[in-house]
Design a protein around this motif. Sequence first.
Motif, mmCIF file in Angstrom:
data_model
loop_
_atom_site.group_PDB
_atom_site.id
_atom_site.type_symbol
_atom_site.label_atom_id
_atom_site.label_comp_id
_atom_site.label_asym_id
_atom_site.label_seq_id
_atom_site.Cartn_x
_atom_site.Cartn_y
_atom_site.Cartn_z
ATOM 1 N N LYS A 262 -6.679 -0.081 1.731
ATOM 2 C CA LYS A 262 -7.595 0.425 0.714
ATOM 3 C C LYS A 262 -7.514 -0.461 -0.526
ATOM 4 O O LYS A 262 -6.420 -0.865 -0.923
ATOM 5 N N THR A 263 -8.658 -0.735 -1.124
ATOM 6 C CA THR A 263 -8.670 -1.508 -2.366
ATOM 7 C C THR A 263 -9.025 -0.626 -3.561
ATOM 8 O O THR A 263 -9.050 -1.099 -4.686
ATOM 9 N N GLU A 264 -9.276 0.637 -3.292
ATOM 10 C CA GLU A 264 -9.625 1.587 -4.344
ATOM 11 C C GLU A 264 -8.546 2.662 -4.386
ATOM 12 O O GLU A 264 -8.108 3.157 -3.344
ATOM 13 N N TYR B 146 -2.673 2.180 -2.390
ATOM 14 C CA TYR B 146 -3.765 1.256 -2.135
ATOM 15 C C TYR B 146 -3.261 -0.128 -2.525
ATOM 16 O O TYR B 146 -2.095 -0.264 -2.931
ATOM 17 N N PRO C 289 -6.829 5.947 -4.211
ATOM 18 C CA PRO C 289 -7.287 7.183 -3.575
ATOM 19 C C PRO C 289 -7.236 8.361 -4.538
ATOM 20 O O PRO C 289 -6.530 8.326 -5.547
ATOM 21 N N GLU D 152 -12.515 10.400 3.832
ATOM 22 C CA GLU D 152 -12.355 9.420 4.904
ATOM 23 C C GLU D 152 -12.809 10.001 6.236
ATOM 24 O O GLU D 152 -12.618 11.186 6.496
ATOM 25 N N SER E 14 -10.537 11.991 -2.183
ATOM 26 C CA SER E 14 -11.030 10.835 -1.436
ATOM 27 C C SER E 14 -11.560 11.375 -0.124
ATOM 28 O O SER E 14 -10.992 12.323 0.425
ATOM 29 N N GLY F 16 -15.214 6.902 2.221
ATOM 30 C CA GLY F 16 -14.583 5.708 1.687
ATOM 31 C C GLY F 16 -14.564 5.655 0.169
ATOM 32 O O GLY F 16 -14.174 4.646 -0.416
ATOM 33 N N HIS F 17 -14.962 6.742 -0.462
ATOM 34 C CA HIS F 17 -15.024 6.759 -1.924
ATOM 35 C C HIS F 17 -14.220 7.913 -2.490
ATOM 36 O O HIS F 17 -13.769 8.804 -1.777
ATOM 37 N N HIS G 265 -9.340 -1.571 8.517
ATOM 38 C CA HIS G 265 -9.832 -0.383 7.837
ATOM 39 C C HIS G 265 -8.711 0.456 7.215
ATOM 40 O O HIS G 265 -8.949 1.228 6.309
ATOM 41 N N GLN H 197 0.832 -1.203 0.000
ATOM 42 C CA GLN H 197 0.000 0.000 0.000
ATOM 43 C C GLN H 197 0.872 1.261 0.000
ATOM 44 O O GLN H 197 0.517 2.258 -0.629
#
Length: 162
Positions: A73-75, A42, A77, A122, A120, A111-112, A70, A37
């Motif tokens: 991240k898989t997306e 991510y 940023p 958070e 992003s 989160g998006h 948490h 990461q």
Amino acid sequence: MSVGTAEEIKFSDELLAFIEEWKSKPGNLIMILHKVQGEFGYIPRQAALKVSEMIGVPLAKIYGVITFYHFFKTEKPGKYIIQVCLGTACYLRGGADIMQELETILGTGVGHVTDDGFFSLEAVRCIGCCGLAPVMMIGKEVFGKLTKEKIPEIIADFKARG
């Protein structure tokens, strides 16, 4: 879109050496995922697949760890990461209102990433600036004693930076 193979992603020599060093140590998966990461911002699916192949851990277990913690991240940023404090002091002084205003202005939720990939959003539990509550950070800049009215100007400033 093809899922592809793990070879489609390039790890730096430093990351490859780190994985080689850690692959047989206890607690290796979390350490390796932190490093991945750190390199990409991510954990792309192809990176998780490559880690799976390199250390012999099933992809399902890797995703179990990624989705449990948490921090991971898989997306990808946004260019600017906005962190809104929802710790006790900030929450009591309007942190939730700040978050709601950001969601409205940015057109995205916690989160998006915005559609343009610029921001992003958070929620964090404490930034350590309780005396300035409510607080948000964008990158490394702290904005304290926020009101909903200040948000559009702050966002416009970051958009102008490009």
